[in-house]
Scaffold this motif. Structure first.
Motif, PDB file in Angstrom:
ATOM      1  N   TYR A 223       0.847  -1.193   0.000  1.00 34.56           N
ATOM      2  CA  TYR A 223       0.000   0.000   0.000  1.00 34.56           C
ATOM      3  C   TYR A 223       0.882   1.242   0.000  1.00 34.56           C
ATOM      4  O   TYR A 223       2.095   1.177   0.262  1.00 34.56           O
ATOM      5  CB  TYR A 223      -0.910   0.012   1.237  1.00 34.56           C
ATOM      6  N   ILE A 224       0.269   2.375  -0.279  1.00 30.12           N
ATOM      7  CA  ILE A 224       0.952   3.675  -0.239  1.00 30.12           C
ATOM      8  C   ILE A 224       0.184   4.581   0.717  1.00 30.12           C
ATOM      9  O   ILE A 224      -1.053   4.621   0.690  1.00 30.12           O
ATOM     10  CB  ILE A 224       1.034   4.299  -1.649  1.00 30.12           C
ATOM     11  N   VAL A 225       0.911   5.298   1.571  1.00 29.28           N
ATOM     12  CA  VAL A 225       0.286   6.218   2.520  1.00 29.28           C
ATOM     13  C   VAL A 225       0.384   7.652   2.009  1.00 29.28           C
ATOM     14  O   VAL A 225       1.141   7.939   1.090  1.00 29.28           O
ATOM     15  CB  VAL A 225       0.920   6.117   3.923  1.00 29.28           C
ATOM     16  N   PHE A 226      -0.398   8.547   2.625  1.00 30.45           N
ATOM     17  CA  PHE A 226      -0.387   9.941   2.186  1.00 30.45           C
ATOM     18  C   PHE A 226       0.940  10.611   2.510  1.00 30.45           C
ATOM     19  O   PHE A 226       1.546  11.252   1.665  1.00 30.45           O
ATOM     20  CB  PHE A 226      -1.534  10.726   2.831  1.00 30.45           C
ATOM     21  N   HIS A 227       1.385  10.470   3.763  1.00 31.16           N
ATOM     22  CA  HIS A 227       2.692  11.045   4.094  1.00 31.16           C
ATOM     23  C   HIS A 227       3.501  10.085   4.960  1.00 31.16           C
ATOM     24  O   HIS A 227       2.971   9.185   5.582  1.00 31.16           O
ATOM     25  CB  HIS A 227       2.544  12.435   4.732  1.00 31.16           C
ATOM     26  N   ASP A 228       4.787  10.294   4.931  1.00 31.92           N
ATOM     27  CA  ASP A 228       5.737   9.360   5.535  1.00 31.92           C
ATOM     28  C   ASP A 228       5.725   9.504   7.055  1.00 31.92           C
ATOM     29  O   ASP A 228       6.655  10.042   7.640  1.00 31.92           O
ATOM     30  CB  ASP A 228       7.132   9.654   4.961  1.00 31.92           C
ATOM     31  N   GLY A 229       4.662   8.984   7.696  1.00 28.44           N
ATOM     32  CA  GLY A 229       4.549   9.181   9.133  1.00 28.44           C
ATOM     33  C   GLY A 229       4.052   7.976   9.901  1.00 28.44           C
ATOM     34  O   GLY A 229       3.616   8.106  11.036  1.00 28.44           O
ATOM     35  N   GLU A 244       5.029   6.568  -0.280  1.00 20.93           N
ATOM     36  CA  GLU A 244       4.150   7.629   0.205  1.00 20.93           C
ATOM     37  C   GLU A 244       4.006   8.703  -0.863  1.00 20.93           C
ATOM     38  O   GLU A 244       4.858   8.847  -1.738  1.00 20.93           O
ATOM     39  CB  GLU A 244       4.657   8.249   1.505  1.00 20.93           C
ATOM     40  N   ILE A 245       2.923   9.454  -0.757  1.00 18.50           N
ATOM     41  CA  ILE A 245       2.677  10.522  -1.726  1.00 18.50           C
ATOM     42  C   ILE A 245       3.599  11.702  -1.457  1.00 18.50           C
ATOM     43  O   ILE A 245       4.145  12.310  -2.369  1.00 18.50           O
ATOM     44  CB  ILE A 245       1.195  10.964  -1.666  1.00 18.50           C
ATOM     45  N   THR A 246       3.791  12.030  -0.176  1.00 17.44           N
ATOM     46  CA  THR A 246       4.650  13.153   0.180  1.00 17.44           C
ATOM     47  C   THR A 246       5.398  12.847   1.475  1.00 17.44           C
ATOM     48  O   THR A 246       4.895  12.128   2.338  1.00 17.44           O
ATOM     49  CB  THR A 246       3.834  14.457   0.337  1.00 17.44           C
ATOM     50  N   VAL A 247       6.601  13.385   1.596  1.00 12.91           N
ATOM     51  CA  VAL A 247       7.375  13.222   2.818  1.00 12.91           C
ATOM     52  C   VAL A 247       6.819  14.140   3.901  1.00 12.91           C
ATOM     53  O   VAL A 247       6.665  13.760   5.049  1.00 12.91           O
ATOM     54  CB  VAL A 247       8.864  13.542   2.567  1.00 12.91           C
ATOM     55  N   SER A 248       6.497  15.381   3.541  1.00 15.75           N
ATOM     56  CA  SER A 248       5.936  16.363   4.466  1.00 15.75           C
ATOM     57  C   SER A 248       4.550  16.759   3.983  1.00 15.75           C
ATOM     58  O   SER A 248       4.397  17.134   2.820  1.00 15.75           O
ATOM     59  CB  SER A 248       6.831  17.603   4.541  1.00 15.75           C
ATOM     60  N   GLN A 271      -2.296  -2.256  -3.551  1.00 19.01           N
ATOM     61  CA  GLN A 271      -3.724  -2.546  -3.412  1.00 19.01           C
ATOM     62  C   GLN A 271      -4.528  -1.363  -2.873  1.00 19.01           C
ATOM     63  O   GLN A 271      -5.736  -1.294  -3.066  1.00 19.01           O
ATOM     64  CB  GLN A 271      -3.919  -3.737  -2.464  1.00 19.01           C
ATOM     65  N   CYS A 272      -3.839  -0.439  -2.193  1.00 19.29           N
ATOM     66  CA  CYS A 272      -4.555   0.675  -1.571  1.00 19.29           C
ATOM     67  C   CYS A 272      -3.655   1.907  -1.477  1.00 19.29           C
ATOM     68  O   CYS A 272      -2.461   1.781  -1.198  1.00 19.29           O
ATOM     69  CB  CYS A 272      -5.029   0.280  -0.168  1.00 19.29           C
ATOM     70  N   VAL A 273      -4.246   3.071  -1.710  1.00 19.69           N
ATOM     71  CA  VAL A 273      -3.567   4.345  -1.474  1.00 19.69           C
ATOM     72  C   VAL A 273      -4.389   5.095  -0.430  1.00 19.69           C
ATOM     73  O   VAL A 273      -5.561   5.397  -0.643  1.00 19.69           O
ATOM     74  CB  VAL A 273      -3.445   5.180  -2.769  1.00 19.69           C
ATOM     75  N   PHE A 274      -3.773   5.366   0.710  1.00 24.77           N
ATOM     76  CA  PHE A 274      -4.479   6.004   1.820  1.00 24.77           C
ATOM     77  C   PHE A 274      -4.418   7.533   1.730  1.00 24.77           C
ATOM     78  O   PHE A 274      -3.376   8.109   1.398  1.00 24.77           O
ATOM     79  CB  PHE A 274      -3.873   5.571   3.154  1.00 24.77           C
ATOM     80  N   SER A 275      -5.525   8.169   2.055  1.00 18.94           N
ATOM     81  CA  SER A 275      -5.570   9.620   2.219  1.00 18.94           C
ATOM     82  C   SER A 275      -5.580   9.921   3.714  1.00 18.94           C
ATOM     83  O   SER A 275      -5.533   9.000   4.535  1.00 18.94           O
ATOM     84  CB  SER A 275      -6.827  10.201   1.557  1.00 18.94           C
ATOM     85  N   GLU A 276      -5.637  11.201   4.093  1.00 18.61           N
ATOM     86  CA  GLU A 276      -5.734  11.591   5.502  1.00 18.61           C
ATOM     87  C   GLU A 276      -6.808  12.659   5.652  1.00 18.61           C
ATOM     88  O   GLU A 276      -6.885  13.580   4.829  1.00 18.61           O
ATOM     89  CB  GLU A 276      -4.393  12.122   6.020  1.00 18.61           C
TER      90      GLU A 276
END
Length: 328
Positions: A223-229, A244-248, A271-276
């Protein structure tokens, strides 16, 4: 007459005797852990609202007043909440505050060195370096014990991932520090606070095992997350972070980064890209146009979690449920 004077004297002392310690917290996850120990014996005042992000928060006069009147301020640390550093110093609260990142025994993760660029660097130059492969955290972000941070001056933690509340192990360390502080501030209720700590530790162990068992079913799904956290949560439960989409969060990815992420999605069979919920989901929609990849919100601050003594457990449940809903 003497009885009347005695009654008046007791009446005058009662508000002072019943005064609760005032604990000012920076963000909701900190409040959750403080609430588990404080129960109804201390007053908790949170600075960053539950729907805001500490990454781009600006202090208000009312926030400064909270800090000045606090018995103790509990915060994550300067690398996440830079806006608190000067106010704490100016109010003379720096020494009496609890800085989570600075507590003994903390297992901290480092961001990859290439994530840290001067703010005035061109975005595309930044994009040349911030793409991730599988588990780059593990290759470049080794764990560090707090005691080894001799290279940092004072309480600075340059390059350290500050999202420590996503680790149950680190949550336990803060709970112990909060207990010790409340016992020193309010010795009358010392046994109450110690009992709450024991309950928290027992409940945390049970919840941790329950979540690990649930996430084991999806820990190979990329999966991919919105930011590296999320590295603390991901590494604790062995999840398959693919990028991740963005580091910050305050930095929007450029066209080159968007193209790289789309390539990562295809190459890694994401399989999934997460937003926040704290940030606009528009970039996620742009990324996934024309694809069958699922998306879901991942809330690292537990904005909808109801506060109370079990709030941190509910937060872990909520976060793991968000992973499961999109990866399962």
């Amino acid at each position: 007459m003497n009885k009347l004077l005695l009654a008046l004297g007791v009446s005058a002392l009662t508000p002072l005797a019943l005064a609760k310690p005032v604990i000012v917290t920076s963000i909701k996850p900190v409040s959750m852990i403080v609430a588990a120990i404080a129960g109804d014996k201390a007053e908790i005042q949170q600075i960053v609202s539950s729907t805001a992000s500490p990454h781009d928060f600006a202090m208000r006069p009312s926030d400064l007043k909270k800090i000045i009147n606090a018995d103790t301020v509990v915060w994550v640390g300067e690398s996440l909440e830079r806006f608190l550093e000067k106010p704490l110093e100016n109010a003379g609260k720096e020494e009496s505050s609890i800085e989570w990142l600075a507590l003994d025994g903390m297992a901290l993760h480092n961001f990859a060195k290439e994530h840290h660029h001067d703010e005035d660097e061109a975005e595309e130059a930044h994009d040349d370096h911030d793409a991730h492969g599988d588990h780059e955290h593990e290759e470049h972000g080794d764990h560090e014990e707090h005691g080894d941070h001799d290279e940092h001056e004072g309480h600075h933690h340059d390059g350290v991932d500050p999202h420590v509340w996503l680790s149950p192990d680190n949550a336990r360390i803060l709970a112990k520090a909060v207990t010790a502080r409340l016992v020193s501030l309010d010795s009358v209720n010392a046994e109450y606070y110690k009992g709450n700590l024991a309950s928290f530790e027992k409940g945390l162990s049970a919840k941790d095992a329950e979540i690990r068992n649930a996430l084991n079913k999806v820990n190979k799904v990329p999966y991919i997350v919105f930011h590296d956290g999320y590295s603390y949560f991901e590494q604790h439960y062995g999840l398959s972070h693919a990028g991740e989409i963005t580091v910050s969060p305050e930095r929007k990815p450029g066209a080159k980064k968007v193209a790289e992420i789309r390539h990562e999605i295809q190459e890694n069979k994401v399989q999934c890209v997460f937003s926040e919920p704290q940030f606009s989901p528009a970039i996620v929609k742009t990324l996934l146009e024309g694809s069958d990849v699922k998306t879901a919100p991942l809330d690292p601050l537990g904005s909808k979690v109801k506060m109370g003594t079990n709030a941190y457990f509910s937060f872990l449940d909520s976060l793991s449920g968000q992973f499961l809903s999109c990866l399962g």
